[in-house]
Design a protein around this motif. Structure first.
Motif, PDB file in Angstrom:
ATOM      1  N   LYS A 129       0.794  -1.223   0.000  1.00 54.74           N
ATOM      2  CA  LYS A 129       0.000   0.000   0.000  1.00 54.74           C
ATOM      3  C   LYS A 129       0.833   1.284   0.000  1.00 54.74           C
ATOM      4  O   LYS A 129       0.302   2.379  -0.175  1.00 54.74           O
ATOM      5  CB  LYS A 129      -0.956  -0.018   1.198  1.00 54.74           C
ATOM      6  N   THR A 130       2.145   1.158   0.193  1.00 50.34           N
ATOM      7  CA  THR A 130       2.980   2.368   0.220  1.00 50.34           C
ATOM      8  C   THR A 130       3.319   2.866  -1.182  1.00 50.34           C
ATOM      9  O   THR A 130       3.808   3.977  -1.340  1.00 50.34           O
ATOM     10  CB  THR A 130       4.294   2.099   0.976  1.00 50.34           C
ATOM     11  N   ILE A 131       3.091   2.036  -2.207  1.00 54.04           N
ATOM     12  CA  ILE A 131       3.418   2.422  -3.587  1.00 54.04           C
ATOM     13  C   ILE A 131       2.185   3.013  -4.259  1.00 54.04           C
ATOM     14  O   ILE A 131       1.127   2.379  -4.265  1.00 54.04           O
ATOM     15  CB  ILE A 131       3.913   1.213  -4.400  1.00 54.04           C
ATOM     16  N   PRO A 132       2.274   4.229  -4.840  1.00 56.45           N
ATOM     17  CA  PRO A 132       1.134   4.810  -5.562  1.00 56.45           C
ATOM     18  C   PRO A 132       0.738   3.932  -6.747  1.00 56.45           C
ATOM     19  O   PRO A 132       1.601   3.406  -7.455  1.00 56.45           O
ATOM     20  CB  PRO A 132       1.675   6.161  -6.045  1.00 56.45           C
ATOM     21  N   LYS A 133      -0.565   3.783  -6.940  1.00 57.18           N
ATOM     22  CA  LYS A 133      -1.065   2.917  -8.001  1.00 57.18           C
ATOM     23  C   LYS A 133      -2.083   3.659  -8.854  1.00 57.18           C
ATOM     24  O   LYS A 133      -2.949   4.365  -8.335  1.00 57.18           O
ATOM     25  CB  LYS A 133      -1.677   1.645  -7.422  1.00 57.18           C
ATOM     26  N   VAL A 134      -1.974   3.447 -10.162  1.00 54.22           N
ATOM     27  CA  VAL A 134      -2.815   4.126 -11.144  1.00 54.22           C
ATOM     28  C   VAL A 134      -3.514   3.078 -11.988  1.00 54.22           C
ATOM     29  O   VAL A 134      -2.907   2.081 -12.380  1.00 54.22           O
ATOM     30  CB  VAL A 134      -1.961   5.050 -12.051  1.00 54.22           C
ATOM     31  N   LYS A 135      -4.786   3.294 -12.284  1.00 51.30           N
ATOM     32  CA  LYS A 135      -5.538   2.397 -13.157  1.00 51.30           C
ATOM     33  C   LYS A 135      -6.026   3.173 -14.377  1.00 51.30           C
ATOM     34  O   LYS A 135      -6.656   4.213 -14.245  1.00 51.30           O
ATOM     35  CB  LYS A 135      -6.743   1.801 -12.413  1.00 51.30           C
ATOM     36  N   GLU A 136      -5.686   2.650 -15.564  1.00 50.72           N
ATOM     37  CA  GLU A 136      -6.173   3.244 -16.811  1.00 50.72           C
ATOM     38  C   GLU A 136      -7.452   2.540 -17.248  1.00 50.72           C
ATOM     39  O   GLU A 136      -7.580   1.325 -17.091  1.00 50.72           O
ATOM     40  CB  GLU A 136      -5.151   3.076 -17.938  1.00 50.72           C
ATOM     41  N   PHE A 137      -8.376   3.299 -17.832  1.00 49.10           N
ATOM     42  CA  PHE A 137      -9.582   2.711 -18.399  1.00 49.10           C
ATOM     43  C   PHE A 137      -9.639   3.000 -19.898  1.00 49.10           C
ATOM     44  O   PHE A 137      -9.643   4.159 -20.315  1.00 49.10           O
ATOM     45  CB  PHE A 137     -10.830   3.258 -17.708  1.00 49.10           C
ATOM     46  N   ASP A 174     -16.533  -0.570  -7.776  1.00 46.61           N
ATOM     47  CA  ASP A 174     -16.459   0.818  -7.309  1.00 46.61           C
ATOM     48  C   ASP A 174     -15.560   0.922  -6.070  1.00 46.61           C
ATOM     49  O   ASP A 174     -14.765   1.861  -5.940  1.00 46.61           O
ATOM     50  CB  ASP A 174     -17.849   1.349  -6.966  1.00 46.61           C
ATOM     51  N   PHE A 175     -15.702  -0.040  -5.165  1.00 45.90           N
ATOM     52  CA  PHE A 175     -14.878  -0.052  -3.947  1.00 45.90           C
ATOM     53  C   PHE A 175     -13.400  -0.188  -4.305  1.00 45.90           C
ATOM     54  O   PHE A 175     -12.551   0.551  -3.793  1.00 45.90           O
ATOM     55  CB  PHE A 175     -15.312  -1.199  -3.037  1.00 45.90           C
ATOM     56  N   VAL A 176     -13.087  -1.131  -5.211  1.00 44.45           N
ATOM     57  CA  VAL A 176     -11.696  -1.343  -5.620  1.00 44.45           C
ATOM     58  C   VAL A 176     -11.136  -0.080  -6.271  1.00 44.45           C
ATOM     59  O   VAL A 176     -10.008   0.352  -5.968  1.00 44.45           O
ATOM     60  CB  VAL A 176     -11.594  -2.538  -6.598  1.00 44.45           C
ATOM     61  N   GLU A 177     -11.915   0.527  -7.149  1.00 42.42           N
ATOM     62  CA  GLU A 177     -11.452   1.724  -7.863  1.00 42.42           C
ATOM     63  C   GLU A 177     -11.146   2.861  -6.895  1.00 42.42           C
ATOM     64  O   GLU A 177     -10.236   3.664  -7.127  1.00 42.42           O
ATOM     65  CB  GLU A 177     -12.499   2.157  -8.887  1.00 42.42           C
ATOM     66  N   SER A 178     -11.887   2.928  -5.810  1.00 48.24           N
ATOM     67  CA  SER A 178     -11.661   3.997  -4.830  1.00 48.24           C
ATOM     68  C   SER A 178     -10.325   3.840  -4.116  1.00 48.24           C
ATOM     69  O   SER A 178      -9.829   4.792  -3.499  1.00 48.24           O
ATOM     70  CB  SER A 178     -12.794   4.014  -3.797  1.00 48.24           C
ATOM     71  N   LYS A 179      -9.730   2.651  -4.193  1.00 47.56           N
ATOM     72  CA  LYS A 179      -8.468   2.384  -3.513  1.00 47.56           C
ATOM     73  C   LYS A 179      -7.248   2.718  -4.373  1.00 47.56           C
ATOM     74  O   LYS A 179      -6.119   2.673  -3.881  1.00 47.56           O
ATOM     75  CB  LYS A 179      -8.408   0.923  -3.069  1.00 47.56           C
ATOM     76  N   TYR A 180      -7.467   3.010  -5.643  1.00 46.78           N
ATOM     77  CA  TYR A 180      -6.361   3.470  -6.483  1.00 46.78           C
ATOM     78  C   TYR A 180      -6.075   4.936  -6.172  1.00 46.78           C
ATOM     79  O   TYR A 180      -6.984   5.708  -5.836  1.00 46.78           O
ATOM     80  CB  TYR A 180      -6.706   3.325  -7.967  1.00 46.78           C
ATOM     81  N   ASN A 181      -4.827   5.324  -6.319  1.00 46.17           N
ATOM     82  CA  ASN A 181      -4.483   6.729  -6.108  1.00 46.17           C
ATOM     83  C   ASN A 181      -5.045   7.604  -7.218  1.00 46.17           C
ATOM     84  O   ASN A 181      -5.460   8.742  -6.978  1.00 46.17           O
ATOM     85  CB  ASN A 181      -2.964   6.892  -6.040  1.00 46.17           C
ATOM     86  N   LYS A 182      -5.069   7.062  -8.446  1.00 43.51           N
ATOM     87  CA  LYS A 182      -5.663   7.782  -9.576  1.00 43.51           C
ATOM     88  C   LYS A 182      -6.310   6.806 -10.540  1.00 43.51           C
ATOM     89  O   LYS A 182      -5.786   5.704 -10.786  1.00 43.51           O
ATOM     90  CB  LYS A 182      -4.615   8.595 -10.344  1.00 43.51           C
TER      91      LYS A 182
END
Length: 376
Positions: free
Chosen positions: A115-123, A150-158
């Motif tokens: 969880k310390t590493i920023p994570k980004v999800k592209e759509f 929706d819950f999972v997506e909220s856990k991404y930094n961006k």
């Protein structure tokens, strides 16, 4: 900066893979960066696009069965190994940022690894396809899975979406709009005097190539000189069905499935019009490429990509499913050289707004902000 991009594979031609090659090469060219691409089913194949030799590829050899759902029991049995291997590789690399490119199983567990590493999800797909399941009173069982998503997506930094219309579908405040960068901007443009119409993309039902065959049948009745060239690879059964339909309509000399190509720019420069009949799109890179080559475009006004690229001065948007309107638009465009020229010139001007430098600066700025926030 160490950057890890996660994707299922990079040996099949597709928009996501092509965009990844552009971004990865851009970041890799900056000396202080180290770029890794983590795949789950590369199967020892060579990448289909050019990647810098400085980029490090790591394949987890998970190999999900793509002919069934990722959530089928046979695939779910592979999930523990997938999670363990992913966690191990990320721990070894110790990246500054992780980017999930494709919408596969890892989408749902990456936010919870280190969880310390920023994570980004592209759509890269339109969430409009979920709207019917999200309606109030919907009896669809999928609505429960979408709540989980929706819950999972909220856990991404961006969460990165490709156009402003798509941003309205998300329930969280971590959404950022960054369109795809233009892959090329040739010095020359199409002369627009060839009787060739082109389209390109993954050969899949969502692209509606079967409907395009119906459109072309109407065009061919009134214009015997024109040819439609379809470039791309994909579902073999669908490709076979398309060819059978072409043959049954006696169009095989005028409508040709060309297969995949690495020379799409040259193919566009030898054409006079680009067409797209997709059910849904997000921000189709191939439309920008066509515009960069000076091609006018005719496309179904599907959610939500084409309307964010095409306007009344550089192309024509057609009501989805209207094959007569689509064929009429093709015939009018092919019979009016002055209109093709004007639309082509305006298309090229629009494409220039999506230069690699301007788009990648947005990515670099976003990465910097996320890393700074994490450090604090």
């Amino acid at each position: 900066m160490k950057i890890v991009f996660i994707i299922d594979q990079v040996y099949l031609h597709g928009g996501i893979e092509r965009v990844l090659s552009i971004k990865a090469n851009y970041f890799s060219a900056i000396k202080e960066n180290k770029v890794y691409i983590l795949t789950t089913e590369q199967k020892q194949n060579r990448p289909c696009y050019d990647f810098s030799s400085d980029i490090i590829f790591k394949d987890l050899d998970i190999n999900y069965n793509r002919k069934i759902s990722y959530f089928h029991p046979k695939n779910l049995l592979k999930l523990p190994k997938h999670i363990i291997k992913t966690r191990k590789v990320i721990k070894q690399i110790q990246p500054d940022i992780v980017v999930v490119c494709s919408h596969s199983v890892d989408t749902y567990f990456i936010p919870f690894i280190n969880k310390t590493i920023p994570k980004v999800k592209e759509f890269h797909f339109s969430k409009s396809i979920e709207a019917i399941h999200r309606q109030k009173g919907s009896k669809s069982k999928k609505k429960y899975f979408l709540k989980f998503a929706d819950f999972v997506e909220s856990k991404y930094n961006k969460l990165i979406v490709l156009n402003k219309d798509e941003a309205t579908y998300y329930k969280t405040n971590n959404v950022l709009t960054i369109p795809n960068p233009l892959t090329f901007y040739p010095d020359t443009v199409a002369k627009l005097n060839e009787p060739v119409i082109i389209t390109a993309g993954r050969i899949a039902k969502v692209k509606n190539f079967d409907i395009l065959i119906d459109v072309w049948e109407l065009v061919h009745h009134k214009n015997k000189e024109g040819q439609l060239h379809i470039y791309g690879s994909g579902d073999l059964e669908y490709i076979e069905a398309l060819q059978k339909k072409i043959d049954a309509k006696n169009l095989s000399n005028h409508l040709i499935l060309k297969g995949a190509t690495n020379q799409i720019k040259n193919k566009m420069l030898s054409s006079s019009l680009f067409v797209m009949t997709s059910d849904n799109e997000c921000f189709p890179l191939v439309l920008l490429e066509a515009q960069a080559c000076g091609l006018p475009i005719i496309a179904f006004d599907c959610p939500h990509g084409p309307r964010n690229i095409i306007n009344e001065n550089n192309g024509v948007l057609i009501k989805p499913g209207d094959i007569h309107g689509f064929s009429d638009a093709i015939l009018k465009m092919m019979s009016n050289s002055e209109k093709r020229k004007n639309f082509g010139e305006n298309a090229r001007i629009n494409a220039a707004n999506y230069s690699l430098e301007s788009i990648m600066k947005q990515w670099y700025s976003m990465f910097g902000e996320l890393i700074k926030q994490q450090d604090n």
